[in-house]
Design an enzyme around this catalytic site. Structure first.
Site, PDB file in Angstrom:
ATOM      1  N   LYS A  36     -14.398  -6.620  -5.720  1.00  0.00           N
ATOM      2  CA  LYS A  36     -14.479  -6.164  -4.419  1.00  0.00           C
ATOM      3  C   LYS A  36     -13.099  -5.100  -4.453  1.00  0.00           C
ATOM      4  O   LYS A  36     -11.992  -5.395  -4.727  1.00  0.00           O
ATOM      5  CB  LYS A  36     -13.898  -7.307  -3.385  1.00  0.00           C
ATOM      6  CG  LYS A  36     -14.175  -6.865  -2.014  1.00  0.00           C
ATOM      7  CD  LYS A  36     -13.662  -7.628  -1.061  1.00  0.00           C
ATOM      8  CE  LYS A  36     -11.938  -7.379  -0.937  1.00  0.00           C
ATOM      9  NZ  LYS A  36     -11.751  -6.024  -0.461  1.00  0.00           N
ATOM     10  N   GLU A  49      -1.834 -11.903  -9.462  1.00  0.00           N
ATOM     11  CA  GLU A  49      -0.697 -11.178  -9.652  1.00  0.00           C
ATOM     12  C   GLU A  49      -0.315 -10.582  -8.081  1.00  0.00           C
ATOM     13  O   GLU A  49      -0.818  -9.880  -7.616  1.00  0.00           O
ATOM     14  CB  GLU A  49      -0.644  -9.998 -10.607  1.00  0.00           C
ATOM     15  CG  GLU A  49       0.451  -9.213 -11.120  1.00  0.00           C
ATOM     16  CD  GLU A  49       0.484  -7.823 -10.698  1.00  0.00           C
ATOM     17  OE1 GLU A  49       1.360  -7.276  -9.915  1.00  0.00           O
ATOM     18  OE2 GLU A  49      -0.324  -7.249 -11.686  1.00  0.00           O
ATOM     19  N   CYS A 109       4.275  -2.861  -7.008  1.00  0.00           N
ATOM     20  CA  CYS A 109       4.647  -4.563  -6.808  1.00  0.00           C
ATOM     21  C   CYS A 109       5.678  -4.645  -7.591  1.00  0.00           C
ATOM     22  O   CYS A 109       6.418  -5.584  -7.579  1.00  0.00           O
ATOM     23  CB  CYS A 109       3.733  -5.427  -6.928  1.00  0.00           C
ATOM     24  SG  CYS A 109       2.852  -5.280  -8.551  1.00  0.00           S
ATOM     25  N   GLU A 161       9.448  -8.250   0.518  1.00  0.00           N
ATOM     26  CA  GLU A 161       8.902  -6.898  -0.093  1.00  0.00           C
ATOM     27  C   GLU A 161       8.418  -5.807   0.755  1.00  0.00           C
ATOM     28  O   GLU A 161       7.658  -6.093   1.790  1.00  0.00           O
ATOM     29  CB  GLU A 161       7.481  -7.282  -1.000  1.00  0.00           C
ATOM     30  CG  GLU A 161       6.948  -6.228  -1.811  1.00  0.00           C
ATOM     31  CD  GLU A 161       5.778  -6.431  -2.628  1.00  0.00           C
ATOM     32  OE1 GLU A 161       5.553  -6.155  -3.874  1.00  0.00           O
ATOM     33  OE2 GLU A 161       4.956  -7.293  -2.139  1.00  0.00           O
TER      34      GLU A 161
END
Length: 488
Positions: A181, A257, A291, A388
């Site tokens: 996806k 992850e 990231c 983040e």
């Protein structure tokens, strides 16, 4: 400034790829894509329904017996063909990424990395070996390593082609079939790769690619009883939902992850110019939408004034603009949601820290452009030091004591990437050992990585590891066989 550059590509695939064919969503559903450089709508993409996700899994399940029965070299031949096709399509993939999520074409290298990974895995199938044992008297025992069946992969929008390949290729060479996806923010390159998969001649159902939002098709894949493994790269919130879905369904194997709040530590004996340029690149790369970006930099106070001034000067000298232009090296945020999120963090940072770069308004009148932003003297417990941001925003704080800076670097729920700059090898290894991070750069920083090394995170940055030497293991079951030998 108004973006006026027009893309060279005038038509591209926007449909679902299920069982070897392109098709619209079963319910006709579509979602809009808006240019991050202008904010204008330029495409409608098929929104996979729950029925479409189920159909993709059913196709993969039906294709599994024949695919898993092929010799590894035969499976690998399809991967090699795809690698060649991806390389031939480099320019088109770069342009599609610029159109959908704003990645400058000048920085697009995913096609090279993806083709390299495909060629590696194409030759790796015969490394799938079991073990044997004569340690039980009267027995010859062995282990078999066999594919799970259907593998689901949910990929992020920031480097979609690389994640598509790095998750699917090892699963496929191990004998599994896959359903991928793509992200609703960047579906075009995945759809393009689907056309190349079809051209490479993969048997129908072996590799399926659907587009849409996580709460619809992603939710189906996460809960599906016929998916035995799911690999996800993305936000911590979504990763937790996928882990919960696994527990509530068939306890599928989950590889995650997730996010990061990566620290870089600069000691007085570091190569200052190199540290400045590399840490600046880390937070600017892909407009900070990575990231592993070193969003926290700790500089020894004895060199802090020089470092901060050089960093500020370097970070301000970007060429922001149309990501389709070769001279652009800093694009917009991926969409309005990302733009608003990063802006909210900047406003929060103004309240608690000292901004030394970024206060000037963007030169662009349209699109989701954010100026490179630097804060100093930011409290360690502040929101922008803990969460983040996923944008070109960095906090630079100072330190004097090694133990103290390591404690501050580790004081986060994340542990994906960390860096240390020093000419003292003993100190470098001492610090690297103590940093709570799945990856540590010594005199280098993200996005530096090695394809033959495991990649993954500590703590809330994920579970499991990926990379050329370990990814195939994620997609293989281990079966022990006990063979009784009759006495003569």
């Amino acid at each position: 400034m108004t973006i006026t550059q027009q893309p060279k590509i005038t038509s591209f695939e926007t449909r679902l790829f299920i069982n070897g064919e392109f098709k619209d969503a079963s319910d006709g559903g579509k979602f809009d894509l808006h240019s991050p450089a202008t904010g204008e709508k330029f495409a409608e993409v098929a929104e996979a329904s729950a029925d479409d996700a189920n159909a993709a899994v059913a196709a993969a399940k039906a294709a599994f017996p024949a695919w898993s029965a092929l010799a590894p070299a035969r499976r690998g031949s399809y991967l090699k063909k795809l690698a060649d096709l991806i390389m031939e399509s480099h320019a088109e993939l770069a342009e599609l990424e610029a159109m959908s999520m704003g990645r400058p074409v000048s920085h697009y290298v995913e096609s090279y990395a993806s083709a390299q990974a495909l060629n590696h895995y194409a030759e790796s199938g015969c490394q799938v070996l079991g073990t044997s044992s004569l340690n039980s008297p009267g027995f010859v025992n062995m282990t078999l390593r066999q594919p799970y069946g259907v593998v689901g992969a949910i990929i992020p929008w920031n480097v979609p082609v690389y994640f598509l390949i790095s998750k699917a290729a090892p699963a496929l060479i191990a004998g599994n079939t896959v359903v991928v996806k793509s992200s609703e923010k960047a579906p075009l390159t995945s759809a393009k790769v689907a056309t190349l998969i079809q051209k490479a001649g993969f048997p129908p159902g072996v590799w399926n690619i659907i587009s849409g939002h996580g709460q619809i098709s992603g939710n189906v894949l996460s809960h599906h009883m016929d998916i035995r493994v799911i690999s996800f790269t993305g936000s911590g919130r979504t990763g937790r939902l996928i882990q919960e879905a696994s527990a509530k369904s068939n306890l599928k194997n989950v590889i995650l992850e997730l996010g990061g709040k990566s620290p870089a530590i600069i000691f007085p004996d570091a190569n200052l110019e190199k540290a400045v340029q590399e840490t600046r690149h880390s937070i600017q790369f892909n407009s900070g939408q990575v990231c592993v970006a070193n969003s926290r930099i700790y500089v020894h106070e004895s060199i802090a004034p020089q470092f901060i001034e050089q960093f500020r000067k370097s970070f301000s000298q970007i060429k922001s603009g149309d990501p389709l232009l070769p001279e652009t090296n800093h694009g917009p945020q991926a969409d309005a949601i990302q733009y608003k999120q990063v802006q909210s963090y900047i406003e929060e940072g103004k309240k608690v820290g000292k901004m030394v770069l970024g206060s000037e308004p963007s030169e662009h009148t349209k699109g989701y452009f954010i100026q490179p932003t630097v804060f100093v003297e930011t409290p360690e417990d502040s929101k922008i030091m803990k969460e983040e941001i996923f944008g070109p925003v960095v906090n630079i704080n100072t330190f004097t004591d090694e133990d103290d800076v390591i404690a501050r670097a580790n004081d986060t729920e994340y542990g994906l990437y960390a860096s240390v700059y020093t000419r003292d090898i003993s100190r470098a290894l001492r610090v690297a050992k103590r940093l709570e991070s799945g990856n540590v750069g010594v005199n280098c920083t993200s996005p530096t990585a090695a394809p033959d090394m495991p990649f993954g995170g500590y703590k809330a940055s994920g579970t499991g590891r990926e990379g050329w030497t370990v990814s195939i293991e994620n997609y293989l079951e281990v079966k022990t066989v006990f063979i009784k030998i009759d006495d003569q």
